[in-house]
Design a protein around this motif. Sequence first.
Motif, PDB file in Angstrom:
ATOM      1  N   UNK A 178      -6.388   2.255  -4.481  1.00  0.00           N
ATOM      2  CA  UNK A 178      -4.995   3.142  -4.372  1.00  0.00           C
ATOM      3  C   UNK A 178      -5.415   3.122  -2.566  1.00  0.00           C
ATOM      4  N   UNK A 179      -5.963   3.893  -1.661  1.00  0.00           N
ATOM      5  CA  UNK A 179      -5.882   3.469  -0.286  1.00  0.00           C
ATOM      6  C   UNK A 179      -4.777   2.280   0.092  1.00  0.00           C
ATOM      7  N   UNK A 180      -4.821   1.380  -1.160  1.00  0.00           N
ATOM      8  CA  UNK A 180      -4.100   0.017  -0.066  1.00  0.00           C
ATOM      9  C   UNK A 180      -2.775  -0.240  -0.729  1.00  0.00           C
ATOM     10  N   UNK A 181      -2.425   0.984  -2.355  1.00  0.00           N
ATOM     11  CA  UNK A 181      -0.757   1.069  -2.910  1.00  0.00           C
ATOM     12  C   UNK A 181      -0.651   1.317  -1.919  1.00  0.00           C
ATOM     13  N   UNK A 182      -1.566   3.057  -1.327  1.00  0.00           N
ATOM     14  CA  UNK A 182      -0.237   4.343  -1.042  1.00  0.00           C
ATOM     15  C   UNK A 182      -0.103   3.183   0.592  1.00  0.00           C
ATOM     16  N   UNK A 235      -6.987  -7.163  -1.854  1.00  0.00           N
ATOM     17  CA  UNK A 235      -5.054  -6.794  -1.842  1.00  0.00           C
ATOM     18  C   UNK A 235      -4.275  -7.706  -3.163  1.00  0.00           C
ATOM     19  N   UNK A 236      -4.977  -8.663  -3.956  1.00  0.00           N
ATOM     20  CA  UNK A 236      -4.683  -9.867  -4.417  1.00  0.00           C
ATOM     21  C   UNK A 236      -3.689  -8.810  -5.244  1.00  0.00           C
ATOM     22  N   UNK A 237      -3.882  -7.438  -6.273  1.00  0.00           N
ATOM     23  CA  UNK A 237      -3.548  -7.390  -7.502  1.00  0.00           C
ATOM     24  C   UNK A 237      -2.056  -6.683  -6.637  1.00  0.00           C
ATOM     25  N   UNK A 238      -2.460  -5.813  -5.302  1.00  0.00           N
ATOM     26  CA  UNK A 238      -1.310  -5.338  -4.509  1.00  0.00           C
ATOM     27  C   UNK A 238       0.186  -5.725  -4.793  1.00  0.00           C
ATOM     28  N   UNK A 239      -0.615  -7.304  -3.611  1.00  0.00           N
ATOM     29  CA  UNK A 239       1.010  -7.996  -4.113  1.00  0.00           C
ATOM     30  C   UNK A 239       1.426  -8.928  -4.505  1.00  0.00           C
ATOM     31  N   UNK A 240       0.378  -9.447  -5.484  1.00  0.00           N
ATOM     32  CA  UNK A 240       1.080  -9.350  -7.453  1.00  0.00           C
ATOM     33  C   UNK A 240       2.605  -8.940  -7.724  1.00  0.00           C
ATOM     34  N   UNK A 241       2.337  -7.626  -6.801  1.00  0.00           N
ATOM     35  CA  UNK A 241       3.832  -6.425  -7.331  1.00  0.00           C
ATOM     36  C   UNK A 241       5.334  -7.040  -7.024  1.00  0.00           C
ATOM     37  N   UNK A 242       4.851  -7.721  -5.642  1.00  0.00           N
ATOM     38  CA  UNK A 242       5.920  -9.023  -5.085  1.00  0.00           C
ATOM     39  C   UNK A 242       6.923  -7.949  -4.173  1.00  0.00           C
ATOM     40  N   UNK A 294      -7.532 -19.251  -2.843  1.00  0.00           N
ATOM     41  CA  UNK A 294      -6.600 -19.679  -3.780  1.00  0.00           C
ATOM     42  C   UNK A 294      -6.718 -18.879  -4.233  1.00  0.00           C
ATOM     43  N   UNK A 295      -7.378 -17.457  -4.752  1.00  0.00           N
ATOM     44  CA  UNK A 295      -7.096 -16.680  -5.067  1.00  0.00           C
ATOM     45  C   UNK A 295      -5.392 -15.910  -4.800  1.00  0.00           C
ATOM     46  N   UNK A 296      -5.523 -16.051  -4.142  1.00  0.00           N
ATOM     47  CA  UNK A 296      -4.407 -15.627  -3.258  1.00  0.00           C
ATOM     48  C   UNK A 296      -3.498 -16.142  -3.258  1.00  0.00           C
ATOM     49  N   UNK A 297      -3.136 -17.580  -3.755  1.00  0.00           N
ATOM     50  CA  UNK A 297      -2.333 -17.808  -5.337  1.00  0.00           C
ATOM     51  C   UNK A 297      -1.805 -17.401  -5.825  1.00  0.00           C
TER      52      UNK A 297
END
Length: 402
Positions: free
Chosen positions: A104-108, A130-137, A167-170
């Motif tokens: 939640x803090x990352x998204x905010x 932060x991978x999931x948040x960054x996937x949103x582009x 590799x995960x951040x790809x």
Amino acid sequence: MLHAFTADYVFPVSSPPIKNGVVVVDDKGEILGVLEPGKYKPGDFSESPRLETFSGIICPGFINAHCHLELSHMKGKVQTGKTLPGFIGDVVKNREAGKNVIDAAIAKAEDNMIANGIVGVGDICNTDETVNQKKKGRLRYHNFIEVFDIIPEKADTEFEKGIALLEKFKATGSSSSIVPHAPYTVSAKLLKRIYEHAYTHDSILTIHNQETESENEMFRNKSGALFEKLFSFGELYKNWKPTGYSSLSSTLSHFPRCNKALLVHNTFSTLEDINWAHLYSSVVYWCFCPNANLYIENKLPDFQTFIDSGCKILIGTDSYASNHSLSVLEELKTISFHAPKIPLESLLCWATFNGADFFGWKKELGTLEKGKRPGINLVTDINLETFSLTKTSEVRALGPHI
Ligand SMILES: [Zn+2]
């Protein structure tokens, strides 16, 4: 639909400011024209843009060159003014939190950056949080996968952990590179692995540099507050050997000369350090995070020395562990307040073009030029007589950027 924005001045950054200039963009944020007011003719475009008039200045979207998005949940958890050795202890102690709290803090925090006119971020990553948040582009990122370990025998294991994280951040679709944390947390053997990887992949590097005075003391004499703090964590630093030189020259000499390197903080870098770095490599960049410096050390770099030395300067916010906001404009305001002679045009160049140049984003970001999608920022409450930021200056993004 096309939009046309005009304000007291338009700062394209790639060319001088235009009084009452007009910026025309399409609904994807691509710039169709940056024009003198007399040259703006709505009929020149495929459809007539809707002209919106603002007071203030228009400039490109900002690039936050140094952030730790994954530390966003630490907002307000670290006391100010504890100096770096105290800060390190607090971060280690308070970093743990539940996944929901961290997410939640990352998204905010990302929302905050977008609201503050930031379009690109150089983000330090120790975890995959932060991978999931960054996937949103929603923002452009470069992920600096940070590794550290002072024991030479553990260098290979730590480096391989870094590769696994990279590799995960790809999956985020953004670029990534492996980087060292700070001069005092990496062994020469780990630096060698980082060097080889960066050289082979032609990747960009960064490192926290000379954030506290005792960092130099540690490298020169194996003494001082930072050394004592690190020594207190256990036996790790018992066999650590000082080089007799400043922390910057001791570490940068392990970087490949032809890879771009971003030195972050530089609060205690001297003219001698700057000259040494420029002799070593022509692609060294310098990132200032003044509000974090005030938060942790209550000390700022001597900006004028860097300007006089022709340094390529970028701006970072650092993280919510050491800052009250993630706003490039707030960093510029702090610099402007402490060094009022620095022209607004220079400050804007540090916050836009120089970041785009360092991260390799110049095709899209960094300047207001036809064909780019750099984000369009409106900065209000500017003193138009002195061309300077004021305490009440604010930023907001006009239109889409990504
Ligand atoms: Zn940092």
